[in-house]
Design an enzyme around this catalytic site. Structure first.
Site, short mmCIF file in Angstrom:
data_model
loop_
_atom_site.label_atom_id
_atom_site.label_comp_id
_atom_site.label_asym_id
_atom_site.label_seq_id
_atom_site.Cartn_x
_atom_site.Cartn_y
_atom_site.Cartn_z
N GLY A 81 -27.60 44.72 19.18
CA GLY A 81 -28.06 45.65 17.80
C GLY A 81 -29.26 46.04 18.23
N HIS A 82 -29.84 46.10 18.90
CA HIS A 82 -30.78 47.20 19.04
C HIS A 82 -30.55 48.51 20.27
CE1 HIS A 82 -33.81 44.01 18.48
NE2 HIS A 82 -33.90 45.12 17.27
N MET B 135 -38.97 45.47 16.41
CA MET B 135 -40.09 44.48 16.27
C MET B 135 -39.48 43.99 17.95
SD MET B 135 -41.04 42.96 13.25
CE MET B 135 -40.20 41.98 12.73
N SER C 142 -29.10 38.44 15.98
CA SER C 142 -30.91 38.63 15.25
C SER C 142 -31.35 37.73 15.94
CB SER C 142 -30.67 37.69 14.28
OG SER C 142 -31.81 37.22 14.12
N SER C 143 -32.43 38.67 16.72
CA SER C 143 -33.59 38.10 17.23
C SER C 143 -34.25 36.51 17.30
CB SER C 143 -35.01 38.83 17.71
OG SER C 143 -34.94 39.94 17.43
N GLN D 104 -45.65 42.12 7.43
CA GLN D 104 -44.62 41.95 7.09
C GLN D 104 -43.77 40.48 7.01
OE1 GLN D 104 -42.06 45.24 9.42
NE2 GLN D 104 -40.37 43.30 9.58
N LYS E 199 -27.08 45.78 9.40
CA LYS E 199 -27.69 44.05 9.38
C LYS E 199 -29.26 43.84 8.32
CE LYS E 199 -28.65 39.18 10.83
NZ LYS E 199 -30.29 40.25 10.50
N ASP E 200 -29.77 44.96 8.09
CA ASP E 200 -30.86 44.32 7.41
C ASP E 200 -30.09 45.31 6.14
OD1 ASP E 200 -32.75 42.26 8.43
OD2 ASP E 200 -32.88 44.00 10.52
N GLN F 249 -33.33 46.97 3.60
CA GLN F 249 -34.01 46.93 4.33
C GLN F 249 -33.89 48.43 3.92
OE1 GLN F 249 -36.47 45.99 7.79
NE2 GLN F 249 -34.98 47.12 8.83
O1 PAF Z 1 -35.88 45.54 11.20
C1 PAF Z 1 -36.82 45.21 11.77
O2 PAF Z 1 -37.66 45.31 13.27
C2 PAF Z 1 -38.52 46.02 11.46
O3 PAF Z 1 -38.37 45.42 10.26
C3 PAF Z 1 -38.54 46.91 11.76
C4 PAF Z 1 -38.16 48.31 10.77
C5 PAF Z 1 -38.85 47.59 12.47
C6 PAF Z 1 -39.75 47.50 10.76
O4 PAF Z 1 -41.11 47.12 11.85
#
Ligand code: PAF
Length: 308
Positions: A36-37, A30, A188-189, A61, A152-153, A156
């Site tokens: 992390g990304h 997002m 985390s963002s 979401q 981390k998530d 998810q």
């Molecule tokens: O983890 C995230 O950044 C979001 O939940 C994702 C997986 C990109 C879905 O919008």
């Protein structure tokens, strides 16, 4: 690096790559990219021939309109970060590309029952339906690929893995280690919205996980007692309001009763810290986490991928 806004252009580029036998890696994000990304992009770069990153702040979401309004948007910087991390393609769809009827919600959504219902799902109703819907669309646009998500998530990741299995999607889901600051805070963002004192207080989340691991390492086998040890580690911090601190089965995410196999248990914690909801998790075995310093001084915690 190509930057495309349309689903058709994204699909065409990745189809062309696959037609010449190349393996596609997808990193859904997002935006507001942090280490992390970039660790996900680096892993995709190492394991795939073509790396695509999607940047889309998915309105489906977010339950709270204030939360999405305050979500950091840093597209120009994000594109530089993607280029620096070695992405080949960035997919940046406008909201109507993903949801043509927007602001009316899409008629078709994806819900992964059971694993979506508890913990984050209970505190943020509809959140995982939004995640599953957008991720299934991204998978459909990207086509057969390896897809990289952060541990981390954790919930998810469990939801996405279950969706892929139930819908027979041609995607291999790869869970990647949580990247941490030197003091243990998971990146985390949302961390940028913490004040100085809140940022310092937030370290009790990783402290709760350490307390849970320590309880198990010293022989505790009651899930409830491990959860109590985790809560006790946060109890003294007035800036942190704990939502849950639990030991769960790593696949079903049901609360652990008697812990027969600590390797099959995950520790989860979530708390409100000032204006921000933070989550964190870890394996239950102290030995399961191997920690290495990232090049910029952050600390990367490698965790065994036990799920799926
Ligand atoms: O983890 C995230 O950044 C979001 O939940 C994702 C997986 C990109 C879905 O919008």
């Amino acid at each position: 690096m190509d930057v495309v806004e349309s689903a058709a252009a994204c699909r065409e580029t990745l189809d062309r790559a696959r037609a010449t036998g190349r393996v596609v890696g997808l990193v859904p994000t997002m935006g507001a990219l942090h280490h992390g990304h970039t660790s996900l992009v680096a892993r995709a770069r190492a394991e795939c021939d073509v790396v695509a990153v999607s940047i889309f702040v998915n309105p489906l979401q977010f339950g709270d309109p204030d939360d999405i309004a305050r979500y950091p948007r840093t597209l120009e910087r994000d594109l530089l970060v993607c280029a620096g991390a070695g992405a080949d393609l960035v997919f940046v769809p406008p909201v109507t590309e993903m949801y043509p009827s927007w602001p009316a919600p899409p008629a078709t959504t994806v819900a992964v029952r059971g694993v979506s219902d508890r913990w984050e799902g209970a505190s943020r109703p509809g959140h995982f339906d939004g995640v599953a819907t957008v991720v299934s669309k991204l998978f459909s646009i990207a086509g057969p690929c390896r897809a990289y998500f952060g541990l981390k998530d954790f919930q998810q990741l469990a939801v996405v893995r279950r969706m892929v299995r139930d819908l027979c999607l041609p995607v291999e889901v790869v869970g990647c280690p949580t990247v941490r600051e030197a003091d243990g805070l998971a990146l985390s963002s949302r961390n940028v919205r913490l004040s100085g004192p809140e940022r310092r207080a937030a370290t009790v989340l990783s402290g709760a996980l350490a307390a849970g691991r320590a309880a198990i390492a010293t022989g505790e086998r009651s899930g409830a007692a491990v959860a109590r040890a985790m809560r006790a580690a946060v109890a003294g911090e007035p800036l942190v309001d704990v939502d849950y601190a639990v030991a769960v089965d790593a696949v079903s995410l049901e609360e652990a009763g008697a812990i027969d196999d600590p390797g099959a248990v995950r520790l989860l914690v979530a708390a409100q810290v000032g204006p921000v909801r933070l989550i964190d998790n870890s394996g239950a075995l102290a030995a399961a986490d191997d920690t290495s310093a990232a090049p910029d001084g952050t600390t990367q915690v490698r965790q065994l991928e036990r799920i799926g």
